[in-house]
Every structure is written in C-alpha cells, then in structure tokens.
Design a protein around this motif. Sequence first.
Motif, short mmCIF file in Angstrom:
data_model
loop_
_atom_site.label_atom_id
_atom_site.label_comp_id
_atom_site.label_asym_id
_atom_site.label_seq_id
_atom_site.Cartn_x
_atom_site.Cartn_y
_atom_site.Cartn_z
N UNK A 27 6.15 -44.73 -22.45
CA UNK A 27 5.27 -43.71 -23.04
C UNK A 27 4.07 -44.32 -23.76
N UNK A 28 4.26 -45.45 -24.42
CA UNK A 28 3.14 -46.10 -25.10
C UNK A 28 2.08 -46.57 -24.13
N UNK A 29 2.51 -47.22 -23.05
CA UNK A 29 1.55 -47.68 -22.04
C UNK A 29 0.90 -46.49 -21.33
N UNK A 30 1.67 -45.42 -21.12
CA UNK A 30 1.12 -44.22 -20.49
C UNK A 30 -0.01 -43.64 -21.35
N UNK A 58 2.53 -47.20 -33.37
CA UNK A 58 3.69 -46.33 -33.59
C UNK A 58 4.68 -46.45 -32.45
N UNK A 59 4.15 -46.59 -31.22
CA UNK A 59 5.00 -46.53 -30.02
C UNK A 59 5.28 -47.89 -29.40
N UNK A 60 4.22 -48.69 -29.22
CA UNK A 60 4.39 -49.98 -28.53
C UNK A 60 5.27 -50.90 -29.37
N UNK A 61 6.35 -51.43 -28.81
CA UNK A 61 7.16 -52.37 -29.58
C UNK A 61 6.32 -53.59 -29.98
N UNK A 62 6.53 -54.13 -31.18
CA UNK A 62 7.60 -53.86 -32.14
C UNK A 62 7.17 -52.89 -33.25
N UNK A 63 7.31 -51.61 -33.01
CA UNK A 63 6.91 -50.58 -33.96
C UNK A 63 7.77 -50.62 -35.22
N UNK A 64 7.11 -50.62 -36.38
CA UNK A 64 7.84 -50.58 -37.65
C UNK A 64 8.50 -49.23 -37.85
N UNK A 65 7.82 -48.15 -37.41
CA UNK A 65 8.41 -46.82 -37.54
C UNK A 65 9.71 -46.74 -36.74
N UNK A 66 9.76 -47.37 -35.57
CA UNK A 66 10.99 -47.36 -34.77
C UNK A 66 12.13 -48.05 -35.51
N UNK A 67 11.81 -49.11 -36.26
CA UNK A 67 12.84 -49.80 -37.03
C UNK A 67 13.43 -48.86 -38.08
N UNK A 68 12.56 -48.19 -38.84
CA UNK A 68 13.06 -47.30 -39.90
C UNK A 68 13.80 -46.12 -39.29
N UNK A 69 13.27 -45.57 -38.19
CA UNK A 69 13.97 -44.47 -37.51
C UNK A 69 15.37 -44.91 -37.08
N UNK A 70 15.46 -46.11 -36.48
CA UNK A 70 16.75 -46.60 -36.02
C UNK A 70 17.75 -46.72 -37.16
N UNK A 71 17.27 -47.15 -38.33
CA UNK A 71 18.16 -47.27 -39.49
C UNK A 71 18.64 -45.91 -39.96
N UNK A 72 17.71 -44.96 -40.07
CA UNK A 72 18.06 -43.63 -40.60
C UNK A 72 18.91 -42.85 -39.60
N UNK A 73 18.57 -42.93 -38.31
CA UNK A 73 19.26 -42.13 -37.28
C UNK A 73 20.43 -42.87 -36.65
N UNK A 74 20.71 -44.11 -37.10
CA UNK A 74 21.80 -44.90 -36.52
C UNK A 74 21.63 -45.07 -35.02
N UNK A 75 20.40 -45.41 -34.62
CA UNK A 75 20.06 -45.59 -33.22
C UNK A 75 19.68 -47.05 -33.00
N UNK A 76 20.07 -47.61 -31.86
CA UNK A 76 19.73 -49.00 -31.54
C UNK A 76 18.21 -49.20 -31.51
#
Length: 731
Positions: free
Chosen positions: A463-466, A434-452
């Motif tokens: 945070x993922x490594x932590x 979920x956290x460590x790149x390349x997270x698929x959830x981050x891709x969908x979030x970026x599309x929905x929230x218009x975030x890079x």
Amino acid sequence: MNLQINFILPHWMYWLVLALLPLLVMLLVDRSFRRGATVSGGDTTEVPGGSSEADYRPPGNVLTSVIDRISGFFGRYVAYWSLIAPFIFTYEVVLRYAFNSPTNWAHESMTLMFGMQYLLAGAYALREGGHVRVDILYQRARPVNRAALDLATSIFFLLFTLALLASGWLFFSQSVSDKWLFGASYANEVSFTEWAIQYYPVKFMLFLGALLLLLQGLAQLIRDFQSYLHFRRQHDGSRGFSSLMVGMAVLLAVWMAFEIVNIVTTDYDSLALSIEYSLERVGIGSLTLLMFGTLMVVLVAGLPLAFVTGGLGVLFLYLVGGQNMLNLMPSRIFPMMTNYQLSAIPLFIFMASVLEKAGIIEELFDAVYKWMGGLKAGLAIATIIASTLLAAMVGVIGAAVVTMGLIALPAMLRRNYNPEIAIGSIMAGGTLGILIPPSILAIIYGVIAQQSVGELYLGSLLPGLMLAGMYALYCWLRGTFNPRMAPPMPVEDRVSTTEKLRLLRNMLAPIVLVILVLGIIFTGVATPVEAAGIGTFGALIVAALHRRLTWPNLHAACMTTLVATAMVMWIIFGASIFVGFYILQGGQTFVQELISGAGLGPYAVLALMMLLLIALGMFLDWVGILLLAVPIFVPLIQGLEFSGVWGLPGVAPEDVSLWFGVIYLVNMQMSFLSPPFGYALFYIKGVCPPSITMAQIFRSSIPFLALQALGLVLVILFPVLVTWLPNLAYG
C-alpha cells in the motif's frame, strides 16, 4: 573449535557505564565546540514549530534559571545514552549468528535504559517546547488571553505531575530493601529474567522524572505569570476573558490544595467538602460524555496533549475511585517504559538525525532529481521518490517533510513550479513514513493492538508503494496537461548518462541501509528493534565515511532524538492513564455494544470507524488518536466477519487484525494532510517562503488527500494488497 563467547554484563558495570559515559561525552562535545567545531545540516525533529506572533520572552528569575539548568543537564545526560544502543544491538546480532552466543542481557539492558531516558527527558522537552499542543483556539487567541489560558490549564499539568510524583515514590519504595526505605512489598526487586537486574533504580526514575517535570512546570508557570502581566499592561481592549481564566486558575489551585490536604490527612474517609468519590455512581454512558467532552474542551485550550490526557486521567481516577486508585498511574506507565518494541522509536529517530547530519538526504535528492528532471514534473516526482527512500530509512514523518521542504522546495520554486504542486508533493511524500517500513506508528500500533510489527511492516509495504506511485502519477499528469505548472528541467541543466551513472554512487549508501534494515526484518534475522540498532550503527559508519561523524553532530542528533522521543512517549504515558481508566470502567464494552447495537454490518462499522478517525485526525496528534481509538476499535473489529463486497474477496479471520492495522495506518496518513490542523501543513509552513500562505498550503493538500482516500478504499476493497506479502513470508 568452540567459538562461543559467554560474556554476561555485570550489573555494576551496566550502572557504571550509564553513570559515567555521558560525562565523558559531555567533556568531548564541549571541547569540540570550544575549538570552533559546528553542527552540520539542519534539524529533523518531529516537533512542529511554534507561533511567533508574540515575540515577548518572559525574563524568568533566578529560580527559573536554576531549574532550566537542571533540566538541561539531565536532558543532555540521558540523551547521550542513545550512543550506546547501536553498538549493543549490533554486538548481540553478531554474537548470535557468528558465534552462536546470544546474550541474556543486551535486549533487557537497552530496553530499561530507554525506559529511564523517556522519564527523565520529559522536563527537557518541556523546556524546549517539544510537547505537542492542539492549537485549535489557543493560537488564535489574543496574547493576554493565551497567557491566561496557560495559567488556567497549568492546573491539569500539576494534577498529573503531583500524582505521578506521589504514586511513583510509593511504586519505587515498594521495590527496594525495607532496611532503607520501608518498602512493604518487594525487597530488592529484580527482573524476572536470567539476567535479574535490579528494578528499583528503574522505578526510581518514575519519581525523579516527575520531580524534574514538576520543577520545569513551576518555572514555566512563573514565566506564564510574567507573560500575563506583560500582555495585560499592553492590552487595550476588554480583559473579561483573561480575568475570568485567572480567577478560575486561582479557584482550581485552592481546590487542589484542599484535596491534597484530604489525601494527606485521610485514608478511607474524605473531608466534608472533598469531591473524592463524587462520580462513583455515575453510569458509563454519562461518564463517557463527561470524560471526552472535558477532553475536547481542555485540548483546545492549548495544554500539551500528554498533560491534558494525563491530568484528566488523574482527575477522573480521583473522582470515581478515590485516592487509592491513583496508584494505577505507575502500573500503566511502567509497562510502557519497559516495552521492548518501543525501543525502536528512539533508534529510528536517531538514525534519521545522523543521516541528515551526514548529508546523505541531500545527496539522495540530488541524484534522484538529476535522473528524473527531464520528465514532466520530474522535480516533483524526484521529491516523491526521494521521500519514499527516506521513509524506508527512518520512518519519521516530520523529518521527511522538513528536510525535503528545505532541499526540494527552493529547487522547485526556482524552476517556476506551481507552489501548490511543489508543496503538495513534499507533504504527501513526507507522510509515506507512516506506511513505508520502518514506520514508528506501526511499532506503537503493534504494541497497543498486540500485532506482530514484522507482519505490519510487510502488510504496509505494497500500500505504501502504491500510494507513492499514485502521487507520482498525479504529478506527471498535471505536468503533462499543463507544463507551466511543473516544467521539466531545462535542457542545459540536464546531465549525461555517464554523469547519471556516477551519481548512483550517492544513492549506494541509503539503498544499502534500506536493504539492510528491511532485509533483516523481513527475513527474520533480527527483530525490528535490532534492525533499528544495526541501521543506526550503519548510519554512524556512513557519517564517518562522509567525514561528518563529529562530536557536535552526534550531540545535535542525540538532542533531536531526545526531544522527539520524549514527545511521543509522554503522550503515550498520559493517554494510557486516561484510556486505561476508561477501559477499566467498562468503556470499551460500552462503545462496542453501542456500535454493534446500531445494527450495522461489518463494512458499515468499518466505514464509521474510518470517518471517526478522519474527524479526529483533523484536530488530534497521531499518537493521541492511536491511544484513544485503537484499544477500543481493535477488539470490536476482531469479532466481525469481512466476507467481501460486490463479489470481491474477503478477509480470512486470522488476517483481520493485520488488515485493519494497515487500514488504520493509511487513514493516519490523511491526518497529516487534513486541514485545518494536519501536522504536515505546519511542518511545511515552517520552511516555506513568507509569500506562501496557509490558504495555498491547504489547497495543495486537497488533491493528495483525495488520492489517500482512494488508496484507503482500495486497501479495504482489495485486502490482498495487505495480506499477500505477510502470508507469503510467514504462511
């Protein structure tokens, strides 16, 4: 010397490759199977296993058999398109940097190809049971009641597919020449790019995908009816509930038939008993309760999430805006089909499948295990490290949990690990995807929230490594204070330093892939989608070097990718209709005013959102939560100021959206481990020995849930954990 290459892919060649390549691959795959070739490895799909309580399989009939064959052919046909993308994206990046010749067709051609694949894959995923259900009450019902629920809830599926079929045909016909199909808006519509590809074949897939889905749904309905008759004959107890559900299904079917007549025979006026426009004057507060209350009721009945949200979206479109408002459906789905960023999803899943078939994941775990085995709880720590590296390669949560469960769990149980430590470390490590790149959830979030997406990847890395470190530390402490719970590897099984160095060769390929994929994203050399394509190309090379690049393995990887991608994308399609309608009615403003009117401070608002997300995560799929919550939460968060608490530093206004995105990703990690219906709990159950109970699995998740909650608090209190790397890279 001018080395520029100015090749532009002709439109006819593009369509010809899409049409003929799958047929060629089918011939090669079938020939390979006939010669005795087999598939290597297991299954990395992200679809939870179903219940096996009722072993009865309805026989179907000639019609269902024909429909199954049709769905199977189209599913297999479009699955092989995935083989094209790694080569096209690698070609694009090489030409851009080696020859200064970027193409004007590579990105668009692959985006449209995957968009068409999403639509046509829905029927195959339905046939294979790949669409996610929320089994809160459904799996606990008696077989006869479960079959009756299937019949009753099929109405929502039919609502969705019939509306998509009709509106999809209109959407398509308006884009093609009126010489042939009487289109009224755009004659021979093409894309607004230099390549100017025709849009009408792509838009036709809305109609064809809905048609295939409808046919497969009818086949499923026939089998559900056969199941109902079978279990009704076997059932000795009360049949009141099942009879009520079947009666309700009949009444709903009659009502739906009447409303179809209303749509066909009227334009602006409704028939006397029609419910069209019946909620036209309902206020947004009442509509909110009605929409989300109905959503919860239908969800627990066991219908796949995509068709719950899609069917209810169609119902409320009709009740509030009438039949003309149903045309909102294709206008919500088509932008998702043609969204460039979403193309990374099938590519990363494909990369995960290819690596698993190549045996890379097993070799990776073996190397880490022998390096770490001498430590207290070394096997559990090795599992978390291997899961972290696996997450950095593929970003697919189910793949990591299932694969590490198959590899690491037997090894830990053989060495007398406490089952709760063994299971917990596998589940927690698996959720790092979920956290460590390349997270698929981050891709969908970026599309929905218009975030890079690139900024999200950088922001979520620390945070993922932590969290990975916190999981490993917890396991080490448990093994140190009670060695019997997580004993170190026996001395006789440990390897020499020379052997450890030799084993590092097994880690070379995955580490190179991680550096390749993340390096080209973080340095800006390529987009996340291009990185996914290049990473998949690299995975194919690795599979070839391991002599695992066979046609059966490619076939298995393509089919796994198709089902997992279809599951995610159809949830997005259905939820986008439901949420899109709600926002159109003013729902977003209503919720924002409701929260802001409560007089809560920024951090209290954030805490309320986190509690709501945790509660939703106990019952809903992660994609559904994202589609339902993020469009409402993000605009509200962006308007708040977070100046810090207890004297700690706050968040700069320009970083709030990124910070909240990573907080959301950390929160969603918890949803996979949250009893009673966290998906990782059921992923691991599917690979556990029969002696491991669900109660043990639930208990094993609690300590790691507490660590995730602590991680969430730390990311909220110390925003620099999120913002430092993106600000360092992008300024």
